[in-house]
Design a protein around this motif. Structure first.
Motif, PDB file in Angstrom:
ATOM      1  N   PHE A   1       0.833  -1.204   0.000  1.00 34.17           N
ATOM      2  CA  PHE A   1       0.000   0.000   0.000  1.00 34.17           C
ATOM      3  C   PHE A   1       0.871   1.260   0.000  1.00 34.17           C
ATOM      4  N   GLN A   2       1.889   1.267   0.867  1.00 30.57           N
ATOM      5  CA  GLN A   2       2.761   2.435   0.955  1.00 30.57           C
ATOM      6  C   GLN A   2       3.553   2.628  -0.335  1.00 30.57           C
ATOM      7  N   TYR A   3       4.017   1.532  -0.920  1.00 35.93           N
ATOM      8  CA  TYR A   3       4.780   1.601  -2.168  1.00 35.93           C
ATOM      9  C   TYR A   3       3.969   2.285  -3.256  1.00 35.93           C
ATOM     10  N   VAL A   4       2.675   1.958  -3.334  1.00 38.05           N
ATOM     11  CA  VAL A   4       1.816   2.541  -4.357  1.00 38.05           C
ATOM     12  C   VAL A   4       1.515   3.997  -4.041  1.00 38.05           C
ATOM     13  N   ILE A   5       1.054   4.274  -2.844  1.00 37.92           N
ATOM     14  CA  ILE A   5       0.570   5.606  -2.499  1.00 37.92           C
ATOM     15  C   ILE A   5       1.663   6.661  -2.608  1.00 37.92           C
ATOM     16  N   GLU A   6       2.891   6.309  -2.247  1.00 31.48           N
ATOM     17  CA  GLU A   6       3.964   7.311  -2.266  1.00 31.48           C
ATOM     18  C   GLU A   6       4.339   7.759  -3.678  1.00 31.48           C
ATOM     19  N   LYS A   7       3.824   7.061  -4.681  1.00 31.74           N
ATOM     20  CA  LYS A   7       4.094   7.444  -6.075  1.00 31.74           C
ATOM     21  C   LYS A   7       3.144   8.539  -6.562  1.00 31.74           C
ATOM     22  N   PHE A   8       2.146   8.887  -5.737  1.00 24.83           N
ATOM     23  CA  PHE A   8       1.106   9.793  -6.194  1.00 24.83           C
ATOM     24  C   PHE A   8       1.134  11.127  -5.461  1.00 24.83           C
ATOM     25  N   GLY A   9       0.579  12.127  -6.128  1.00 26.78           N
ATOM     26  CA  GLY A   9       0.518  13.493  -5.636  1.00 26.78           C
ATOM     27  C   GLY A   9       0.650  14.409  -6.840  1.00 26.78           C
ATOM     28  N   ILE A  10       0.014  15.551  -6.783  1.00 27.78           N
ATOM     29  CA  ILE A  10       0.084  16.469  -7.925  1.00 27.78           C
ATOM     30  C   ILE A  10       1.528  16.842  -8.238  1.00 27.78           C
ATOM     31  N   SER A  11       2.349  17.025  -7.220  1.00 23.01           N
ATOM     32  CA  SER A  11       3.744  17.393  -7.459  1.00 23.01           C
ATOM     33  C   SER A  11       4.530  16.263  -8.112  1.00 23.01           C
ATOM     34  N   GLU A  12       4.013  15.026  -8.054  1.00 20.55           N
ATOM     35  CA  GLU A  12       4.642  13.888  -8.718  1.00 20.55           C
ATOM     36  C   GLU A  12       4.185  13.733 -10.164  1.00 20.55           C
ATOM     37  N   GLY A  13       3.131  14.457 -10.543  1.00 20.92           N
ATOM     38  CA  GLY A  13       2.597  14.333 -11.888  1.00 20.92           C
ATOM     39  C   GLY A  13       1.674  13.144 -12.055  1.00 20.92           C
ATOM     40  N   ARG A  14       1.253  12.537 -10.943  1.00 22.07           N
ATOM     41  CA  ARG A  14       0.349  11.390 -10.980  1.00 22.07           C
ATOM     42  C   ARG A  14      -0.669  11.511  -9.852  1.00 22.07           C
ATOM     43  N   VAL A  15      -1.944  11.241 -10.147  1.00 22.07           N
ATOM     44  CA  VAL A  15      -2.976  11.237  -9.116  1.00 22.07           C
ATOM     45  C   VAL A  15      -3.825   9.976  -9.266  1.00 22.07           C
ATOM     46  N   ILE A  16      -4.351   9.508  -8.137  1.00 26.36           N
ATOM     47  CA  ILE A  16      -5.306   8.409  -8.141  1.00 26.36           C
ATOM     48  C   ILE A  16      -6.686   8.985  -8.390  1.00 26.36           C
ATOM     49  N   SER A  17      -7.393   8.433  -9.343  1.00 23.80           N
ATOM     50  CA  SER A  17      -8.751   8.892  -9.625  1.00 23.80           C
ATOM     51  C   SER A  17      -9.694   8.417  -8.522  1.00 23.80           C
ATOM     52  N   GLU A  18     -10.454   9.339  -7.959  1.00 23.21           N
ATOM     53  CA  GLU A  18     -11.462   8.967  -6.964  1.00 23.21           C
ATOM     54  C   GLU A  18     -12.688   8.432  -7.711  1.00 23.21           C
ATOM     55  N   PHE A  19     -12.438   7.324  -8.409  1.00 20.18           N
ATOM     56  CA  PHE A  19     -13.483   6.640  -9.170  1.00 20.18           C
ATOM     57  C   PHE A  19     -13.401   5.157  -8.854  1.00 20.18           C
ATOM     58  N   PRO A  20     -14.524   4.571  -8.431  1.00 25.70           N
ATOM     59  CA  PRO A  20     -15.805   5.245  -8.203  1.00 25.70           C
ATOM     60  C   PRO A  20     -15.726   6.220  -7.022  1.00 25.70           C
ATOM     61  N   ALA A  21     -16.827   6.933  -6.805  1.00 28.86           N
ATOM     62  CA  ALA A  21     -16.832   7.951  -5.752  1.00 28.86           C
ATOM     63  C   ALA A  21     -16.544   7.359  -4.376  1.00 28.86           C
ATOM     64  N   LYS A  22     -16.867   6.068  -4.188  1.00 32.85           N
ATOM     65  CA  LYS A  22     -16.634   5.396  -2.906  1.00 32.85           C
ATOM     66  C   LYS A  22     -15.326   4.614  -2.938  1.00 32.85           C
ATOM     67  N   TRP A  23     -14.351   5.101  -3.691  1.00 33.28           N
ATOM     68  CA  TRP A  23     -13.080   4.372  -3.836  1.00 33.28           C
ATOM     69  C   TRP A  23     -12.435   4.101  -2.485  1.00 33.28           C
ATOM     70  N   LYS A  24     -12.367   5.089  -1.633  1.00 35.79           N
ATOM     71  CA  LYS A  24     -11.720   4.896  -0.332  1.00 35.79           C
ATOM     72  C   LYS A  24     -12.458   3.848   0.501  1.00 35.79           C
ATOM     73  N   LYS A  25     -13.771   3.834   0.430  1.00 37.17           N
ATOM     74  CA  LYS A  25     -14.565   2.830   1.144  1.00 37.17           C
ATOM     75  C   LYS A  25     -14.259   1.428   0.608  1.00 37.17           C
ATOM     76  N   LEU A  26     -14.077   1.319  -0.699  1.00 39.48           N
ATOM     77  CA  LEU A  26     -13.731   0.015  -1.292  1.00 39.48           C
ATOM     78  C   LEU A  26     -12.362  -0.456  -0.814  1.00 39.48           C
ATOM     79  N   VAL A  27     -11.439   0.474  -0.609  1.00 37.49           N
ATOM     80  CA  VAL A  27     -10.119   0.109  -0.087  1.00 37.49           C
ATOM     81  C   VAL A  27     -10.254  -0.413   1.341  1.00 37.49           C
ATOM     82  N   TYR A  28     -11.048   0.261   2.166  1.00 37.58           N
ATOM     83  CA  TYR A  28     -11.300  -0.199   3.533  1.00 37.58           C
ATOM     84  C   TYR A  28     -11.846  -1.621   3.509  1.00 37.58           C
ATOM     85  N   GLU A  29     -12.857  -1.837   2.694  1.00 36.30           N
ATOM     86  CA  GLU A  29     -13.508  -3.147   2.643  1.00 36.30           C
ATOM     87  C   GLU A  29     -12.558  -4.230   2.161  1.00 36.30           C
ATOM     88  N   ALA A  30     -11.748  -3.924   1.138  1.00 36.44           N
ATOM     89  CA  ALA A  30     -10.792  -4.899   0.618  1.00 36.44           C
ATOM     90  C   ALA A  30      -9.736  -5.239   1.671  1.00 36.44           C
TER      91      ALA A  30
END
Length: 287
Positions: free
Chosen positions: A19-48
């Motif tokens: 999880f940390q390996y993936v997330i640290e690659k993202f941020g506007i200053s990195e030129g990459r963002v995770i799409s909040e799609f679907p809108a409940k993306w964070k909830k799906l991560v919790y459930e998974a």
């Protein structure tokens, strides 16, 4: 410049390290963002994560990392809410409006997809995304700023020569406004008012242009900034920032036709955000 990734929730919760390996690659200053799609993306991560690690200390580690997900890493870019199986809705949305990349455990089913096991430093999607050379047209300037502007509540445009009496500034600003949410606030910073008549000149240009351009609820403030402290050109928001090498105006006539645009590091954006906080107020306009 800023690439949008669809990321499969179940694929990134195999471990806290993954999880940390993936997330640290993202941020506007990195030129990459995770799409909040679907809108409940964070909830799906919790459930998974709960399904994968129920009752284990690994779950606690992942949930803590989700809680502190950087605010400029997960971005909603005006896509529909999306309901149903993640893979099915991402495939459909990718056909409607393609993501730049899709991170998934099933890359064979989606174009521009990559399996996380193959997502290493040599992968094209992880090549440096922080700088781009663009044509100095209103369309290209808006394109490179669009991912930043779509999610901006407050924008600061910095150019010492910004003057709405000139078409070369009006057209890019009109395109920027089209990208912004309806209730956004825009601060425009120009060089300090050193010459007699400068304030009236700038006011006249803004009064002719802004009233018919602003969305309902939008606000624009035009500021004169201390000339000795101002040279570079920026588009800043609460989440990220861009540096324009030439200016926030499009090329007209025999002007330089190209510009280099660079994503700002977050620490630099924070400093500039504080630096351009006030000045001599020239005027305020509301939609």
């Amino acid at each position: 410049m800023i690439k949008e990734f669809a990321v499969e929730p179940a694929a990134i919760v195999e471990s806290a390290l993954r999880f940390q390996y993936v997330i640290e690659k993202f941020g506007i200053s990195e030129g990459r963002v995770i799409s909040e799609f679907p809108a409940k993306w964070k909830k799906l991560v919790y459930e998974a994560a709960q399904q994968e690690h129920h009752g284990k200390t690994e779950l606690t580690k992942i949930l803590e990392k989700i809680k502190h997900l950087p605010k400029n890493a997960l971005i909603s870019l005006a896509r529909p809410a999306g309901t149903g199986d993640w893979l099915d809705i991402v495939k459909a949305e990718h056909q409607r409006q393609p993501f730049d990349w899709v991170l998934t455990k099933s890359p064979e089913e989606i174009g521009q997809a990559v399996h996380l096991d193959a997502w290493d430093a040599g992968h094209p999607s992880l090549q440096n995304q922080r700088q781009e050379r663009i044509a100095r047209t209103a369309e290209e300037m808006a394109r490179v700023c669009r991912p930043l502007l779509r999610v901006a509540k407050h924008v600061k445009l910095v150019d010492p020569h910004f003057d709405l009496n000139n078409l070369r500034y009006r057209e890019p600003l009109a395109r920027f406004i089209e990208c912004l949410p309806e209730n956004a606030c825009i601060d425009i910073f120009v060089a300090g008012l050193m010459l007699d008549g400068t304030r009236d000149h700038l006011l006249n240009g803004a009064n002719r242009f802004l009233p018919q351009r602003l969305h309902r609820g939008m606000q624009v403030k035009l500021w004169g900034h201390a000339k000795g402290r101002m040279h570079n050109r920026y588009v800043l928001s609460q989440l990220g920032g861009l540096f324009f090498g030439v200016g926030l105006d499009m090329a007209v006539g025999d002007a330089t036709p190209m510009d280099e645009v660079t994503l700002l590091e977050e620490r630099i954006r924070v400093e500039l955000w504080s630096e351009y906080a006030d000045g001599e107020l020239i005027g305020t306009w509301r939609g």
